[in-house]
Design a protein around this motif. Structure first.
Motif, short mmCIF file in Angstrom:
data_model
loop_
_atom_site.label_atom_id
_atom_site.label_comp_id
_atom_site.label_asym_id
_atom_site.label_seq_id
_atom_site.Cartn_x
_atom_site.Cartn_y
_atom_site.Cartn_z
N ILE A 29 0.86 -1.17 0.00
CA ILE A 29 0.00 0.00 0.00
C ILE A 29 0.90 1.22 0.00
N VAL A 30 0.45 2.28 -0.68
CA VAL A 30 1.18 3.55 -0.69
C VAL A 30 0.26 4.61 -0.11
N LYS A 31 0.77 5.34 0.85
CA LYS A 31 -0.05 6.36 1.50
C LYS A 31 0.70 7.70 1.45
N THR A 32 -0.02 8.75 1.03
CA THR A 32 0.59 10.08 0.93
C THR A 32 0.09 10.97 2.06
N PHE A 33 1.02 11.67 2.67
CA PHE A 33 0.71 12.56 3.80
C PHE A 33 0.99 14.01 3.41
N LYS A 34 0.68 14.92 4.33
CA LYS A 34 0.87 16.34 4.04
C LYS A 34 2.35 16.66 3.83
N ASP A 35 3.18 16.08 4.65
CA ASP A 35 4.62 16.39 4.58
C ASP A 35 5.42 15.26 5.24
N PHE A 36 6.72 15.43 5.30
CA PHE A 36 7.62 14.41 5.85
C PHE A 36 7.34 14.14 7.33
N ILE A 37 7.04 15.21 8.07
CA ILE A 37 6.76 15.06 9.51
C ILE A 37 5.57 14.12 9.73
N GLU A 38 4.52 14.32 8.93
CA GLU A 38 3.33 13.46 9.09
C GLU A 38 3.61 12.03 8.62
N ALA A 39 4.42 11.91 7.59
CA ALA A 39 4.78 10.56 7.11
C ALA A 39 5.54 9.81 8.20
N ILE A 40 6.48 10.49 8.83
CA ILE A 40 7.27 9.86 9.90
C ILE A 40 6.39 9.55 11.12
N ALA A 41 5.46 10.46 11.41
CA ALA A 41 4.56 10.22 12.55
C ALA A 41 3.75 8.95 12.31
N PHE A 42 3.32 8.76 11.06
CA PHE A 42 2.57 7.54 10.73
C PHE A 42 3.46 6.31 10.88
N VAL A 43 4.67 6.39 10.36
CA VAL A 43 5.60 5.25 10.46
C VAL A 43 5.82 4.89 11.93
N ASN A 44 5.93 5.90 12.77
CA ASN A 44 6.12 5.63 14.21
C ASN A 44 4.94 4.88 14.82
#
Ligand SMILES: C[C@H](O)[C@H](O)[C@H]1CNC2=NC(N)=NC(=O)C2=N1
Length: 93
Positions: A29-44
């Motif tokens: 699955i590929v998920k797009t977020f607002k920015d890098f911070i939100e992408a990393i928050a999701f990964v966490n």
């Protein structure tokens, strides 16, 4: 080690998680977020369920885009563990 699933089991289980694609021996699955911070928050957010399951996603982070790939490395393909983790990750999306 958990048993590999056969193709009809994979078809049945993947119909329950339509956002995910079966690509060879992986669920993706590929998920797009607002920015890098939100992408990393999701990964966490993936750390706790992965550690609890003892099963870990392969992750690619490209700026605001996270690609999650699930496979059972020990079994050499898809197992129930991959589908269980995919269902759990879907609740976080
Ligand atoms: C000992 C431990 O259970 C194994 O190393 C686990 C950890 N997480 C894992 N995660 C995934 N996706 N595949 C594995 O084979 C795997 N093995």
């Amino acid at each position: 080690m958990v048993a590999l699933l056969n193709s009809s089991q994979i078809q049945e289980l993947s119909s329950q998680i339509p956002d995910w694609k079966v690509e060879g021996k992986h669920l993706k699955i590929v998920k797009t977020f607002k920015d890098f911070i939100e992408a990393i928050a999701f990964v966490n957010k993936l750390v706790e369920p992965a550690e609890t399951a003892g099963h870990h996603p392969d992750l690619e982070i490209s700026y605001n885009k996270v690609t999650i790939s699930l496979t059972s490395h020990d079994a050499g393909g898809l197992t129930e563990k991959d589908f269980a983790l995919a269902r759990q990750i879907s609740t976080l999306l």
